[in-house]
Design a protein around this motif. Structure first.
Motif, short mmCIF file in Angstrom:
data_model
loop_
_atom_site.label_atom_id
_atom_site.label_comp_id
_atom_site.label_asym_id
_atom_site.label_seq_id
_atom_site.Cartn_x
_atom_site.Cartn_y
_atom_site.Cartn_z
N ASN A 110 1.00 -40.34 -14.13
CA ASN A 110 1.57 -39.36 -13.21
C ASN A 110 2.20 -38.17 -13.95
N SER A 111 1.51 -37.68 -14.98
CA SER A 111 1.94 -36.46 -15.67
C SER A 111 0.85 -35.41 -15.51
N LEU A 112 1.26 -34.18 -15.22
CA LEU A 112 0.33 -33.10 -14.94
C LEU A 112 0.53 -31.98 -15.95
N LEU A 113 -0.57 -31.43 -16.42
CA LEU A 113 -0.54 -30.27 -17.30
C LEU A 113 -1.03 -29.08 -16.50
N ILE A 114 -0.16 -28.07 -16.32
CA ILE A 114 -0.53 -26.95 -15.46
C ILE A 114 -0.49 -25.65 -16.24
N ALA A 115 -1.24 -24.66 -15.74
CA ALA A 115 -1.28 -23.33 -16.34
C ALA A 115 -0.42 -22.38 -15.51
N GLY A 116 -0.14 -21.22 -16.10
CA GLY A 116 0.64 -20.19 -15.41
C GLY A 116 1.35 -19.32 -16.42
N SER A 117 0.69 -18.26 -16.88
CA SER A 117 1.26 -17.41 -17.93
C SER A 117 2.14 -16.31 -17.32
N GLY A 118 3.09 -15.84 -18.11
CA GLY A 118 3.92 -14.71 -17.69
C GLY A 118 4.99 -15.04 -16.69
N MET A 119 5.33 -16.31 -16.51
CA MET A 119 6.34 -16.67 -15.51
C MET A 119 7.73 -16.15 -15.88
N SER A 120 7.98 -16.00 -17.18
CA SER A 120 9.29 -15.49 -17.61
C SER A 120 9.53 -14.10 -17.04
N ASN A 123 10.05 -14.01 -13.21
CA ASN A 123 11.35 -14.48 -12.74
C ASN A 123 12.28 -13.32 -12.41
N LYS A 124 11.99 -12.14 -12.95
CA LYS A 124 12.83 -10.96 -12.69
C LYS A 124 12.53 -10.35 -11.32
N LYS A 125 11.50 -10.85 -10.66
CA LYS A 125 11.11 -10.30 -9.37
C LYS A 125 11.36 -11.31 -8.25
N GLU A 126 11.52 -10.78 -7.05
CA GLU A 126 11.64 -11.64 -5.88
C GLU A 126 10.25 -12.14 -5.47
N LEU A 127 10.18 -13.39 -5.04
CA LEU A 127 8.89 -13.92 -4.60
C LEU A 127 8.30 -13.08 -3.48
N SER A 128 9.15 -12.54 -2.63
CA SER A 128 8.68 -11.75 -1.49
C SER A 128 7.96 -10.48 -1.93
N SER A 129 8.20 -10.06 -3.18
CA SER A 129 7.56 -8.84 -3.68
C SER A 129 6.21 -9.11 -4.34
N LEU A 130 5.87 -10.39 -4.52
CA LEU A 130 4.62 -10.76 -5.18
C LEU A 130 3.51 -10.94 -4.15
N PRO A 131 2.25 -10.71 -4.56
CA PRO A 131 1.14 -10.80 -3.60
C PRO A 131 1.01 -12.18 -2.98
N ASN A 172 13.84 -18.68 -18.14
CA ASN A 172 13.22 -17.85 -17.11
C ASN A 172 11.98 -18.51 -16.51
N SER A 173 11.10 -19.03 -17.36
CA SER A 173 9.86 -19.61 -16.85
C SER A 173 10.10 -20.80 -15.94
N VAL A 174 10.99 -21.69 -16.36
CA VAL A 174 11.22 -22.88 -15.53
C VAL A 174 11.96 -22.51 -14.25
N THR A 175 12.79 -21.48 -14.29
CA THR A 175 13.46 -21.03 -13.07
C THR A 175 12.44 -20.48 -12.08
N PHE A 176 11.50 -19.68 -12.58
CA PHE A 176 10.47 -19.15 -11.69
C PHE A 176 9.59 -20.28 -11.15
N PHE A 177 9.27 -21.25 -12.02
CA PHE A 177 8.46 -22.37 -11.55
C PHE A 177 9.19 -23.14 -10.46
N ALA A 178 10.50 -23.30 -10.60
CA ALA A 178 11.28 -23.97 -9.56
C ALA A 178 11.22 -23.19 -8.25
N LYS A 179 11.25 -21.87 -8.35
CA LYS A 179 11.10 -21.04 -7.15
C LYS A 179 9.73 -21.26 -6.50
N MET A 180 8.71 -21.33 -7.35
CA MET A 180 7.36 -21.56 -6.84
C MET A 180 7.25 -22.92 -6.16
#
Length: 315
Positions: A110-120, A123-131, A172-180
């Motif tokens: 039950n361990s997952l390896l995921i991709a997602g570059s540039g999350m740091s 994190n400076k942006k609001e999710l509502s501003s992203l596509p 920053n990256s983990v904070t954005f991932f938590a938002k996601m």
């Protein structure tokens, strides 16, 4: 003794020097500045050596990897196993912890390896501003990736059983991932549990500032060779995959699949499943108060230097 200096026009002063001069007025601020420099030192030296060509971008050969790094990966996996519950879903964020995830598969499915570059930066942006289309696609990608392991991420989110793993110096990256995660799984109400991998450098967490309302650090694992995992000294197992590329199908892994060296490095980890967990190449630090980042940084420095006196900036 005061020394009169020439004008700025004659001797331009860098921004860093100007900041340092101002900080000289306070011993406390000077210590903070020194710690900040310490956290950047290893990266700056590494980047400079690569830029001048004195060290190639990838310097670790397979033999060195087997003898110096693989046992640490299994020790880190064992530490994560001890710090989490058997039904926790472990999500490894990108390339930095990718080889630790390989070691983790020796004992857990039950361990997952995921991709997602540039999350740091995201994190400076609001999710509502992203596509919205890309955000929806990433949620579908997470669900599909979990499905390959028969993992129900929605249930894990609702029951607060998700643990993120990454090498983070800013948070920053983990904070954005938590938002996601909250965006994809609104039933997630608690901060995401986080295991942070760290380099063996005093001051490495000086700039570490995740949002404590979204992220709760349960353990910090210091690896002797963690830098090699993050700075392209080993073949990539996770491709770069930025926001504009996000799709439900996930990243294009063809370059990784065709990289024989990456396969050899990954196989080297799997070949040592069940061995090398007992080693001093990993230092486990448990924050006394995960919400108190100041205390966490101080505890990191003191614990590191007490255990490994030869760590950078500990002498």
């Amino acid at each position: 003794k005061v020394v009169k200096t020439a004008s700025a026009q004659e001797h331009p002063i860098s921004l860093e020097h100007s900041v340092a001069c101002k900080l000289m007025t306070s011993s406390r601020m000077l210590r903070i500045y020194a710690a900040w420099l310490a956290s950047l030192y290893a990266i700056e030296v590494r980047s400079a050596r690569i830029a001048t060509g004195s060290v190639p971008a990838k310097i670790m050969d397979l033999s060195a990897f087997k003898h110096e790094v693989v046992h640490e990966l299994h020790a880190a996996a064992a530490a994560i196993e001890a710090a989490t519950a058997p039904d926790d879903i472990l999500i490894f964020l990108g390339q930095s912890p990718a080889y630790v995830q390989t070691a983790m598969t020796c004992t857990r499915n039950n361990s997952l390896l995921i991709a997602g570059s540039g999350m740091s930066k995201l994190n400076k942006k609001e999710l509502s501003s992203l596509p919205k289309q890309e955000l929806k696609a990433y949620c579908e990608y997470l669900s599909a990736t979990a499905g390959t392991k028969d993992v129900d991420l929605a249930a894990a989110a609702e029951e607060n059983r998700i643990v993120a793993v990454d090498l983070s110096e800013t948070g920053n990256s983990v904070t954005f991932f938590a938002k996601m995660l909250r965006h994809c799984y609104p039933s997630l109400k608690q901060p995401v549990k986080f295991v942070n991998l760290a380099i063996d450098t005093k001051g490495a967490l000086t700039g570490f500032a995740p949002d404590p309302n979204l992220v709760r650090v349960v353990k910090v694992l210091v690896l002797r060779h963690a830098g090699a995992l993050a700075w392209d000294e080993v073949p990539r197992l996770v491709p770069s995959w930025k926001l504009e590329q996000w799709s439900a199908d996930g990243p294009d892994n063809s370059s990784i699949a065709q990289d024989k060296l990456a396969a050899d490095f990954n196989d080297a980890v799997q070949e040592q499943c069940g061995t090398g967990e007992e080693d001093n190449g990993v230092l486990v630090i448990a924050p006394s108060d995960p919400a108190d980042l100041k205390s966490m940084r101080s505890e990191f420095d003191h614990t590191l230097c007490d255990a490994w006196k030869d760590a950078l900036f500990c002498r």
